[in-house]
Design a protein around this motif. Structure first.
Motif, PDB file in Angstrom:
ATOM      1  N   ASP A  75      72.784  57.020  56.393  1.00  0.00           N
ATOM      2  CA  ASP A  75      73.907  56.146  56.057  1.00  0.00           C
ATOM      3  C   ASP A  75      73.499  54.899  55.280  1.00  0.00           C
ATOM      4  OD1 ASP A  75      75.906  57.714  57.224  1.00  0.00           O
ATOM      5  OD2 ASP A  75      75.402  56.966  59.212  1.00  0.00           O
ATOM      6  N   THR A  76      72.209  54.742  54.990  1.00  0.00           N
ATOM      7  CA  THR A  76      71.744  53.622  54.175  1.00  0.00           C
ATOM      8  C   THR A  76      71.160  54.168  52.884  1.00  0.00           C
ATOM      9  OG1 THR A  76      71.227  52.268  56.130  1.00  0.00           O
ATOM     10  CG2 THR A  76      70.193  51.637  54.052  1.00  0.00           C
ATOM     11  N   HIS A  78      69.300  53.403  49.278  1.00  0.00           N
ATOM     12  CA  HIS A  78      68.482  52.462  48.504  1.00  0.00           C
ATOM     13  C   HIS A  78      68.542  52.872  47.038  1.00  0.00           C
ATOM     14  CE1 HIS A  78      66.312  50.685  52.046  1.00  0.00           C
ATOM     15  NE2 HIS A  78      66.763  51.800  52.596  1.00  0.00           N
ATOM     16  N   ASP A  98      67.704  57.765  50.673  1.00  0.00           N
ATOM     17  CA  ASP A  98      68.254  57.238  51.916  1.00  0.00           C
ATOM     18  C   ASP A  98      67.170  56.525  52.692  1.00  0.00           C
ATOM     19  OD1 ASP A  98      66.704  59.169  53.117  1.00  0.00           O
ATOM     20  OD2 ASP A  98      68.366  60.305  53.965  1.00  0.00           O
ATOM     21  N   GLU A  99      67.481  56.082  53.924  1.00  0.00           N
ATOM     22  CA  GLU A  99      66.513  55.287  54.691  1.00  0.00           C
ATOM     23  C   GLU A  99      65.306  56.101  55.138  1.00  0.00           C
ATOM     24  OE1 GLU A  99      69.712  56.374  57.833  1.00  0.00           O
ATOM     25  OE2 GLU A  99      69.528  56.114  55.660  1.00  0.00           O
ATOM     26  N   ARG A 134      75.700  51.309  54.351  1.00  0.00           N
ATOM     27  CA  ARG A 134      75.004  50.163  53.766  1.00  0.00           C
ATOM     28  C   ARG A 134      74.347  50.572  52.459  1.00  0.00           C
ATOM     29  NH1 ARG A 134      70.075  46.536  56.197  1.00  0.00           N
ATOM     30  NH2 ARG A 134      69.072  48.581  56.236  1.00  0.00           N
ATOM     31  N   VAL A 136      71.490  49.150  49.677  1.00  0.00           N
ATOM     32  CA  VAL A 136      70.393  48.203  49.482  1.00  0.00           C
ATOM     33  C   VAL A 136      69.910  48.306  48.042  1.00  0.00           C
ATOM     34  CG1 VAL A 136      68.104  47.473  50.241  1.00  0.00           C
ATOM     35  CG2 VAL A 136      69.698  48.462  51.898  1.00  0.00           C
TER      36      VAL A 136
END
Length: 243
Positions: A75-76, A78, A98-99, A134, A136
Motif C-alpha cells: 500500500d506504499t 515509492h 512498493d515498500e 501512501r 513517497v
C-alpha cells in the motif's frame, strides 16, 4: 496451469533452450555473443542474432505472465525518475516500487514535468486497478501536481531519504545500460527495461530478510513459476519456422 510446451510453434529450437537463453540475458550482464558461447559449450549451435530475436519476442511475453502471477503490491508506493541519455538526447526513466521493493511499472519519457508525472500515475492506476495508502517521492514538484489531481485522498510524503528504495531499484538498469553501451532508442529502452525489471525482480527476492530455508523455497518457487509461465501462441497455417 497448462503443461509447458516442448517447442514453441514456429520455432525449431526446444522451448527449454529458448527459455534458458532469455533467462541468462535478463538475469546476468551477458552479451548476446556471451550467451551464444555458453550455449555452444553445451552443444547448442545458435547465432547471437537468433538469441536477440528470442529476447525481443519472448522477454515481454514471459514478463507479462509473471506480472499476472505476482501478488498484490503493498500500500506504499515509492516513485522516482532517473535520466537516460539516448542518441545524445536526455530522457527520463520513471519507476515505481512498493515498500517491499517489488517493481510496479516503468515508463521512459522525454520530460519530467507535471504532464509526464500525471501520465505515469495514470499508467500505474490503470495497470494495478487500485490506489495506495501512501505515496513517497523526492522533492520534484511534478509529483505534487499529479498527486493533487489524480489521487488527492492518498497521503503524499516528500523525502529524499525515505525514497531510497526507489532510487536503489535503478541500479540493475544502470548495469545493463553500461553493458549494452546505452540504449539505441526510447522504444528499445521501454521494451527491454519493462521485461528486464519484471524478470530480474522475480528471481531476486530480498535475501537479507530471509532465512536460508526460506530463500531456498523462494528460489524453487521462482523457477517453478518461470517454467510454467511459457508464452502461448497459435501456429497459423503455413507459418515459417524460425530459429
Amino acid at each position: 496451469m497448462t503443461p509447458e510446451p516442448a517447442t514453441y510453434p514456429g520455432y525449431c529450437f526446444p522451448a527449454e533452450v529458448i527459455r534458458h537463453a532469455v533467462w541468462l540475458h535478463h538475469l546476468f550482464s551477458l552479451s548476446l555473443r556471451d550467451i551464444e558461447l555458453i550455449l555452444a559449450k553445451r552443444g547448442i549451435a545458435v547465432t547471437h542474432e537468433s538469441i536477440r530475436r528470442w529476447v525481443l519476442k519472448f522477454g515481454a511475453d514471459f514478463a507479462g505472465k509473471l506480472r499476472k502471477r505476482r501478488p498484490r503490491p503493498g500500500d506504499t508506493w515509492h516513485l522516482d525518475e532517473v535520466f537516460l541519455r539516448i542518441n545524445g538526447e536526455l530522457h527520463y526513466l520513471w519507476r515505481a516500487v512498493d515498500e517491499h521493493g517489488v517493481e510496479l511499472d516503468i515508463l521512459v519519457q522525454p520530460r519530467r514535468n507535471a504532464s509526464a508525472a500525471k501520465r505515469f500515475l495514470r499508467r500505474l492506476l490503470v495497470g494495478l486497478k487500485y490506489k495506495p495508502k501512501r505515496l513517497v517521492t523526492d522533492g520534484l514538484r511534478s509529483y505534487g501536481v499529479a498527486h493533487r489531481e489524480l489521487m488527492p485522498e492518498v497521503r503524499h510524503r516528500v523525502s529524499r531519504h525515505l525514497n531510497n528504495r526507489a532510487e536503489n531499484s535503478h541500479r540493475p538498469m544502470r548495469r545493463r545500460e553500461r553493458q549494452m553501451q546505452r540504449f539505441k532508442s526510447p522504444d528499445q529502452a521501454q521494451r527491454f527495461l519493462s521485461a528486464h525489471a519484471m524478470i530480474f525482480g522475480h528471481f531476486r527476492p530480498r535475501r537479507h530478510l530471509m532465512t536460508a530455508a526460506q530463500h531456498r523455497r523462494s528460489r524453487a518457487k521462482a523457477f517453478r513459476v518461470w517454467r510454467w509461465s511459457a508464452p502461448c501462441f497459435d501456429r497459423t497455417p503455413g507459418a515459417t519456422v524460425r530459429a
